[in-house]
Design a protein around this motif. Structure first.
Motif, PDB file in Angstrom:
ATOM      1  N   THR A 132       4.660  46.895 -29.828  1.00 12.70           N
ATOM      2  CA  THR A 132       4.471  47.296 -28.431  1.00 12.70           C
ATOM      3  C   THR A 132       3.087  46.900 -27.935  1.00 12.70           C
ATOM      4  O   THR A 132       2.918  46.432 -26.795  1.00 12.70           O
ATOM      5  N   ILE A 133       2.051  47.085 -28.809  1.00 11.25           N
ATOM      6  CA  ILE A 133       0.695  46.689 -28.417  1.00 11.25           C
ATOM      7  C   ILE A 133       0.626  45.190 -28.165  1.00 11.25           C
ATOM      8  O   ILE A 133      -0.004  44.722 -27.206  1.00 11.25           O
ATOM      9  N   THR A 134       1.326  44.418 -28.989  1.00  9.45           N
ATOM     10  CA  THR A 134       1.338  42.959 -28.802  1.00  9.45           C
ATOM     11  C   THR A 134       1.992  42.574 -27.472  1.00  9.45           C
ATOM     12  O   THR A 134       1.495  41.726 -26.718  1.00  9.45           O
ATOM     13  N   LYS A 135       3.114  43.189 -27.135  1.00 12.22           N
ATOM     14  CA  LYS A 135       3.807  42.881 -25.880  1.00 12.22           C
ATOM     15  C   LYS A 135       2.966  43.271 -24.673  1.00 12.22           C
ATOM     16  O   LYS A 135       2.885  42.530 -23.685  1.00 12.22           O
ATOM     17  N   VAL A 136       2.323  44.444 -24.730  1.00 14.06           N
ATOM     18  CA  VAL A 136       1.498  44.870 -23.600  1.00 14.06           C
ATOM     19  C   VAL A 136       0.307  43.945 -23.436  1.00 14.06           C
ATOM     20  O   VAL A 136      -0.104  43.608 -22.314  1.00 14.06           O
ATOM     21  N   THR A 137      -0.276  43.492 -24.573  1.00 10.92           N
ATOM     22  CA  THR A 137      -1.410  42.563 -24.499  1.00 10.92           C
ATOM     23  C   THR A 137      -0.999  41.249 -23.845  1.00 10.92           C
ATOM     24  O   THR A 137      -1.713  40.698 -22.996  1.00 10.92           O
ATOM     25  N   GLN A 138       0.191  40.719 -24.211  1.00 14.57           N
ATOM     26  CA  GLN A 138       0.674  39.474 -23.607  1.00 14.57           C
ATOM     27  C   GLN A 138       0.949  39.657 -22.116  1.00 14.57           C
ATOM     28  O   GLN A 138       0.630  38.790 -21.302  1.00 14.57           O
ATOM     29  N   SER A 139       1.530  40.792 -21.740  1.00 14.57           N
ATOM     30  CA  SER A 139       1.788  41.036 -20.322  1.00 14.57           C
ATOM     31  C   SER A 139       0.486  41.150 -19.543  1.00 14.57           C
ATOM     32  O   SER A 139       0.384  40.677 -18.404  1.00 14.57           O
ATOM     33  N   LEU A 140      -0.542  41.755 -20.162  1.00 13.25           N
ATOM     34  CA  LEU A 140      -1.831  41.888 -19.493  1.00 13.25           C
ATOM     35  C   LEU A 140      -2.492  40.532 -19.296  1.00 13.25           C
ATOM     36  O   LEU A 140      -3.071  40.247 -18.238  1.00 13.25           O
ATOM     37  N   ARG A 141      -2.378  39.666 -20.305  1.00  5.76           N
ATOM     38  CA  ARG A 141      -2.933  38.310 -20.165  1.00  5.76           C
ATOM     39  C   ARG A 141      -2.197  37.522 -19.073  1.00  5.76           C
ATOM     40  O   ARG A 141      -2.812  36.771 -18.314  1.00  5.76           O
ATOM     41  N   LYS A 142      -0.896  37.701 -19.012  1.00  7.71           N
ATOM     42  CA  LYS A 142      -0.121  37.000 -17.974  1.00  7.71           C
ATOM     43  C   LYS A 142      -0.507  37.484 -16.584  1.00  7.71           C
ATOM     44  O   LYS A 142      -0.639  36.699 -15.643  1.00  7.71           O
ATOM     45  N   ALA A 143      -0.713  38.787 -16.434  1.00  7.76           N
ATOM     46  CA  ALA A 143      -1.097  39.317 -15.122  1.00  7.76           C
ATOM     47  C   ALA A 143      -2.488  38.855 -14.724  1.00  7.76           C
ATOM     48  O   ALA A 143      -2.768  38.627 -13.540  1.00  7.76           O
ATOM     49  N   ARG A 144      -3.408  38.687 -15.706  1.00  7.15           N
ATOM     50  CA  ARG A 144      -4.754  38.212 -15.400  1.00  7.15           C
ATOM     51  C   ARG A 144      -4.820  36.706 -15.193  1.00  7.15           C
ATOM     52  O   ARG A 144      -5.836  36.192 -14.749  1.00  7.15           O
ATOM     53  N   GLY A 145      -3.736  36.008 -15.522  1.00  2.68           N
ATOM     54  CA  GLY A 145      -3.734  34.553 -15.387  1.00  2.68           C
ATOM     55  C   GLY A 145      -4.289  33.840 -16.581  1.00  2.68           C
ATOM     56  O   GLY A 145      -4.575  32.636 -16.509  1.00  2.68           O
ATOM     57  N   PRO A 171      -4.112  32.191 -20.483  1.00  2.00           N
ATOM     58  CA  PRO A 171      -3.056  31.517 -21.272  1.00  2.00           C
ATOM     59  C   PRO A 171      -2.431  32.459 -22.285  1.00  2.00           C
ATOM     60  O   PRO A 171      -3.112  33.321 -22.862  1.00  2.00           O
ATOM     61  N   LYS A 172      -1.147  32.282 -22.472  1.00  2.00           N
ATOM     62  CA  LYS A 172      -0.397  33.164 -23.383  1.00  2.00           C
ATOM     63  C   LYS A 172      -0.535  32.658 -24.805  1.00  2.00           C
ATOM     64  O   LYS A 172       0.246  31.809 -25.250  1.00  2.00           O
ATOM     65  N   ASN A 173      -1.516  33.147 -25.530  1.00  3.83           N
ATOM     66  CA  ASN A 173      -1.711  32.758 -26.926  1.00  3.83           C
ATOM     67  C   ASN A 173      -1.024  33.757 -27.840  1.00  3.83           C
ATOM     68  O   ASN A 173      -0.831  34.922 -27.487  1.00  3.83           O
ATOM     69  N   GLU A 174      -0.694  33.314 -28.982  1.00  4.31           N
ATOM     70  CA  GLU A 174      -0.074  34.187 -29.963  1.00  4.31           C
ATOM     71  C   GLU A 174      -1.138  35.084 -30.591  1.00  4.31           C
ATOM     72  O   GLU A 174      -2.338  34.797 -30.516  1.00  4.31           O
ATOM     73  N   PRO A 175      -0.762  36.158 -31.175  1.00  7.62           N
ATOM     74  CA  PRO A 175      -1.738  37.046 -31.811  1.00  7.62           C
ATOM     75  C   PRO A 175      -2.574  36.301 -32.834  1.00  7.62           C
ATOM     76  O   PRO A 175      -2.126  35.358 -33.478  1.00  7.62           O
ATOM     77  N   ALA A 176      -3.831  36.789 -32.953  1.00 10.89           N
ATOM     78  CA  ALA A 176      -4.772  36.092 -33.838  1.00 10.89           C
ATOM     79  C   ALA A 176      -4.311  36.122 -35.281  1.00 10.89           C
ATOM     80  O   ALA A 176      -4.463  35.148 -36.021  1.00 10.89           O
ATOM     81  N   GLU A 177      -3.742  37.247 -35.662  1.00 10.17           N
ATOM     82  CA  GLU A 177      -3.318  37.333 -37.049  1.00 10.17           C
ATOM     83  C   GLU A 177      -2.214  36.329 -37.370  1.00 10.17           C
ATOM     84  O   GLU A 177      -2.139  35.789 -38.464  1.00 10.17           O
ATOM     85  N   TYR A 178      -1.403  36.016 -36.376  1.00 10.08           N
ATOM     86  CA  TYR A 178      -0.341  35.033 -36.610  1.00 10.08           C
ATOM     87  C   TYR A 178      -0.918  33.631 -36.672  1.00 10.08           C
ATOM     88  O   TYR A 178      -0.455  32.789 -37.417  1.00 10.08           O
ATOM     89  N   GLU A 179      -1.934  33.375 -35.821  1.00  8.04           N
ATOM     90  CA  GLU A 179      -2.537  32.054 -35.812  1.00  8.04           C
ATOM     91  C   GLU A 179      -3.314  31.808 -37.104  1.00  8.04           C
ATOM     92  O   GLU A 179      -3.378  30.699 -37.611  1.00  8.04           O
ATOM     93  N   GLU A 180      -3.967  32.877 -37.611  1.00  7.26           N
ATOM     94  CA  GLU A 180      -4.770  32.694 -38.804  1.00  7.26           C
ATOM     95  C   GLU A 180      -3.903  32.448 -40.028  1.00  7.26           C
ATOM     96  O   GLU A 180      -4.154  31.558 -40.827  1.00  7.26           O
TER      97      GLU A 180
END
Length: 724
Positions: free
Chosen positions: A352-365, A367-376
Motif C-alpha cells: 500500500t505504501i508503494t502504491k501511494v508513493t507512486q500515485s503521489l509522484r504521478k500527481a506531482r508530475g 517520473p514513475k520509477n520503481e521502488p529503490a529496493e527493486y532497482e537495487e
C-alpha cells in the motif's frame, strides 16, 4: 344545433307518405339518396367507411364518408384506412354497406326500426345475381323495406337525357365511371344488355396514375401528393389530347404552345436562414471568454491537484508511522496488532505504501520509477516471491512442478505489465514534451502556428478520406480510365499474400493427385492462409488518432474552426454532391405532360398494364354484339352516343371520342357524340323521375315475391325503362 337539424330531418321524413319511394344512387365513388320526384338528392357523401380509434378514450368509432380535417387531431387513422363496399363496381362487403345505409337513412331523417318506403337503388350493368340477392336480403331483413327495385345507373342517365331531347331512342351510352367503364346500346328506348361491354378502367385509375407520376417526379414531396389532392388536380388541369402522339412531340420539342399548356403548383417554401460570418470583434470576444473560462478551469484543476497531493502526503505519513510501529512488534503479534487497521500482514502494508508513493509522484508530475529496493536487487525480490524459479525440475515433486509453472506464468505476466507501464509512461512524457513545445511555438508566433496546424489537419484528413475511399470503392478492371480503385489495390499486404497462397494452392491442385495436407509444411501454409492470421484491420489507425488530436487542438485555439464531416472533402474537391439543399424551384410542381398523359389511359389502358380496349373501341364492340345486322340501325346508334359519368367532364372528351369512332366506322357514317346535361347527377335524376311514375311499383318486387320465386328469379329481373 345538431339536435335541431335532426328533428327537422325527421319532420321532413314524416311529411312524406309511405307510398313515396326513396331513390338511391349507389355509386362506387359517391352515395346519393333522396326522394322520388325531386331534382336534387338530399344527402351526398363518399361511399367509404373508416373505423379509427379515439386518441383520448381508445374507443373505435365508425365514420362514414369523408373525415372532417378539423377532427383528424382527435382520431388515430394510421391503423384503419378507408374501406369501400365495392370490388371494382360490384358490392361485396355488405357489412360496410350496412354502415353506409344506416348513416344514409339517419341523415334522411328516418326514425324507428324500419323503413316503410319503397326503394329504387342503382347497380352496374349485368350485376351478379349473388350481389343483387344479398342487397335485397339486407333491405328486406334489416330495414323492413316493403318493395325494392334495381336499375342501371347509365340507363337512367340515358333515359333522363332522352326526355330532355339530348339523345334519341336508338343510341349508345358510354359511362366511364369510378373503377369501370360501360358501353350499353339502346334500341327503341330499351337497353340491350347482350350488346353491352365493360373495361376495368375508370376515374380512379386516372387519379392514381397522376399521383404516381408526380410522386416519381418529385420524390421529396411524395407526402403532399395525397389521393384527394391528385383528384383535385385531375379535375382542374387534366384534358384529353386530340392527338396523343402529336401532343407528346409538342412537349418533347419544347415549343411555345407546350409552355402555354403547362401548369404550375407552388408549394409553400421558406428560404433557409443565411449564416453571417462572425466579425473580428465577435471572434475576439469569444476568444477572450474562452481564455477566461480556460484559466478558471486550470485554477480549479490546480486547487484540486494540490488538495489531492496533501491528502496523499498525510496518508503516506500515517502509513510510514504505522510501519515503524510494526517494526517494534514481534513477528507473531503482527496480525493481532494490524487487525484493527484493516491490513492482514506487513507485506500488504508495504504494498500500500508503494502504491501511494507512486500515485503521489504521478500527481506531482515526477517520473514513475520503481521502488529503490527493486532497482537495487530485483533478483533477490524475484527469489523471495518466486522461490521455485531457479530450482531444477528433477528435485521437485509433482505438486511443486505445478507451483513452479504457476509462478512462471505470474512472473511473465508481471514483467509484461511492468513493460507496458514503462511504455505508457514514456509515451505520456513524450506527449507532454510535445505539448509544451507546441505551446511555446504558439506563444512565439500564433498566426504561423495556426496556419501550420490547419495545413497538417487538411493533409491528415485527405489521407483518412483516401483510405475510406479505398475500402468502399467498387471493383474495376485493368482498363479503368475513370480513376477507380481495383480490388487488388484495396487489399492490405497480409490479404494480398493470402490471396496469392490460395491461388497457388488451387493451381497446383489441378495438376495431379491432390496430396495437400499429407506433410507438416502444408499445415503451416494453411495457417498462413487462415483469415485469423490477418491482424491489419484490428490495429488502430494512427491517422485517425492524429486527426482527432488536431481537431481538438484547432477547436481550442481557433473559434471559427468547423470540423469537417465524412464525405465533405470529396464534395469540395469538385465532385457533385449526392444530396443538395432544396431551393424554391424544387417547391414548384410543374404539371405539363401529365395533364393529358393520365387521361389517355381511358383510350389506351395498356399504358398502365391493362390489356383491354379503349372508349372508342367499346362503341364498335357494342354495335357488333347486337343481334340485329342492319346498317340503318348501326347508323342510328352512332348518331346518338351519350357520354355520362365523372370522366366525361374532362375537356376534349367528345371530340377525341368522335374522332376515334370515325376511324373504326365506314366512311360517311353519321357520328354524333354528346355529353349529358349533368354527367354526375343525371343517373340519380333519371331514377328519381322513374320512381315518381305511377307504374313504378309494377317494376318493384316485395319480400313475399322474393321468398316465393327465390334467388334464381333475380337473375332475369329487369325493369322496363319505357315507363320513364
Amino acid at each position: 344545433m345538431a339536435f335541431v337539424s335532426r328533428i327537422r330531418r325527421q319532420s321532413d321524413y314524416n311529411t312524406y307518405p309511405s307510398s313515396i319511394p326513396i331513390v338511391i344512387d349507389n355509386g362506387a365513388s359517391y352515395f346519393r339518396i333522396g326522394w322520388a320526384g325531386e331534382t336534387e338528392p338530399r344527402v351526398v357523401f363518399r361511399n367509404i367507411v373508416q373505423r379509427p380509434r379515439h386518441k383520448a378514450t381508445g374507443e373505435t368509432v365508425t365514420i362514414v364518408g369523408d373525415l372532417d380535417p378539423s377532427m383528424m387531431k382527435y382520431f388515430d387513422c394510421t391503423r384503419s384506412g378507408p374501406r369501400s363496399p365495392f370490388d371494382s363496381n360490384v358490392v361485396y362487403q355488405f357489412e360496410i354497406m350496412e354502415y353506409i345505409l344506416d348513416y344514409a337513412f339517419d341523415r334522411l331523417g328516418a326514425n324507428g326500426s324500419g323503413i316503410d318506403h319503397p326503394i329504387l337503388i342503382t347497380e352496374c350493368a349485368c350485376n351478379p345475381v349473388q350481389s343483387r340477392s344479398k342487397m335485397a336480403e339486407l333491405l328486406f331483413e334489416t330495414y323492413g323495406v316493403p318493395a325494392v327495385a334495381f336499375g342501371v345507373d347509365a340507363a337512367f342517365s340515358y333515359k333522363y337525357n332522352q326526355l330532355h331531347g339530348i339523345c334519341k331512342k336508338d343510341g349508345i351510352v358510354l359511362c366511364p365511371g369510378f373503377t369501370t367503364t360501360h358501353s350499353i346500346p339502346f334500341v327503341d328506348g330499351e337497353p340491350i344488355y347482350k350488346g353491352s361491354s365493360r373495361t376495368n378502367i375508370g376515374g380512379y385509375h386516372v387519379t392514381d396514375y397522376l399521383k404516381q407520376l408526380l410522386s416519381l417526379k418529385y420524390p421529396f414531396h411524395s407526402s403532399r401528393f395525397t389521393w384527394e389532392k391528385a383528384e383535385d388536380l385531375k379535375l382542374e388541369h387534366c384534358y384529353i389530347a386530340p392527338d396523343y402522339a402529336s401532343e407528346i412531340r409538342l412537349f418533347q420539342e419544347g415549343r411555345k404552345e407546350a409552355e402555354e399548356k403547362t401548369r404550375y403548383w407552388q408549394l409553400p417554401w421558406i428560404p433557409p436562414p443565411t449564416e453571417v460570418p462572425p466579425s473580428e470583434e465577435e471572434i475576439a470576444r469569444k476568444a477572450a471568454i474562452r481564455e477566461k473560462q480556460g484559466q478558471r478551469l486550470r485554477e480549479m484543476a490546480e486547487a484540486k491537484r494540490v488538495s489531492k497531493i496533501n491528502d496523499m502526503e498525510n496518508q503516506l505519513i500515517s502509513l510510514r508511522f504505522l510501519l515503524k510501529q510494526v517494526d517494534q512488534v514481534e513477528e507473531d503479534d503482527i496480525p493481532t496488532f494490524l487487525s484493527d487497521t484493516g491490513y492482514a500482514s506487513r507485506q500488504e502494508l508495504e504494498s500500500t505504501i508503494t502504491k501511494v508513493t507512486q500515485s503521489l509522484r504521478k500527481a506531482r508530475g515526477e517520473p514513475k520509477n520503481e521502488p529503490a529496493e527493486y532497482e537495487e536487487n530485483p533478483d533477490s525480490l524475484n527469489n523471495e516471491k518466486y522461490p521455485l524459479m531457479n530450482v531444477p525440475d528433477d528435485i521437485l515433486t509433482p505438486e511443486q512442478l505445478k507451483d513452479k509453472k504457476r509462478q512462471m506464468f505470474l512472473k511473465t505476466t508481471a514483467e509484461g505489465r511492468l513493460r507496458a507501464r514503462q511504455k505508457r509512461n514514456e509515451e505520456e512524457l513524450e506527449k507532454e514534451k510535445r505539448n509544451q513545445l507546441e505551446e511555446e511555438r504558439r506563444r512565439e508566433n500564433p498566426e504561423s502556428y495556426l496556419e501550420e496546424l490547419q495545413a497538417q489537419y487538411k493533409e491528415v484528413l485527405e489521407r483518412v478520406e483516401q483510405k475510406k475511399r479505398l475500402k468502399t470503392n467498387g471493383s474495376s478492371n485493368g482498363n479503368n480510365k475513370s480513376g477507380g480503385i481495383g480490388r487488388g489495390e484495396r487489399l492490405s499486404a497480409a490479404q494480398r499474400e493470402r490471396m496469392r497462397l490460395l491461388t497457388t494452392a488451387a493451381f497446383d491442385r489441378g495438376k495431379g493427385e491432390d496430396t495437400f495436407g499429407s506433410r507438416d509444411e502444408d499445415w503451416q501454409l494453411y495457417k498462413l492462409m487462415s483469415k485469423d492470421n490477418d491482424d491489419d484491420d484490428e490495429q488502430p489507425d494512427s491517422d485517425e488518432a492524429e486527426l482527432a488530436r488536431l481537431s481538438s487542438r484547432l477547436q481550442e485555439i481557433d473559434p471559427t474552426f468547423v470540423q469537417k464531416v465524412e464525405g465533405e472533402l470529396s464534395q469540395t474537391s469538385g465532385e457533385v454532391p449526392r444530396v443538395r439543399p432544396l431551393t424554391e424551384e424544387d417547391y414548384k410542381i410543374v404539371i405539363g405532360i401529365e395533364r393529358f398523359r393520365c387521361p389517355e389511359i381511358l383510350f389506351h389502358p395498356n399504358l398502365i398494364g391493362i390489356d383491354q380496349v379503349g372508349l372508342d373501341e367499346m362503341a364498335g364492340t357494342s354495335i357488333r354484339r347486337l343481334p340485329h345486322d342492319e346498317k340503318e340501325l348501326e347508323e342510328r346508334l352512332t348518331s346518338s352516343i351519350l357520354m355520362t359519368g365523372g370522366c366525361s367532364l374532362l375537356p376534349g372528351m367528345n371530340e377525341r371520342l368522335e374522332c376515334g369512332i370515325r376511324m373504326i366506322r365506314p366512311c360517311g357514317s353519321p357520328i354524333n357524340v354528346v355529353r349529358a346535361m349533368d354527367p354526375v347527377l343525371d343517373a340519380w335524376r333519371g331514377a328519381s323521375a322513374f320512381a315518381a311514375n305511377l307504374n313504378f311499383l309494377g317494376n318493384a318486387f316485395t319480400k313475399m315475391d322474393y321468398d316465393e320465386k327465390g334467388e334464381d328469379w333475380l337473375r332475369n329481373y329487369q325493369i322496363r325503362y319505357n315507363y320513364l
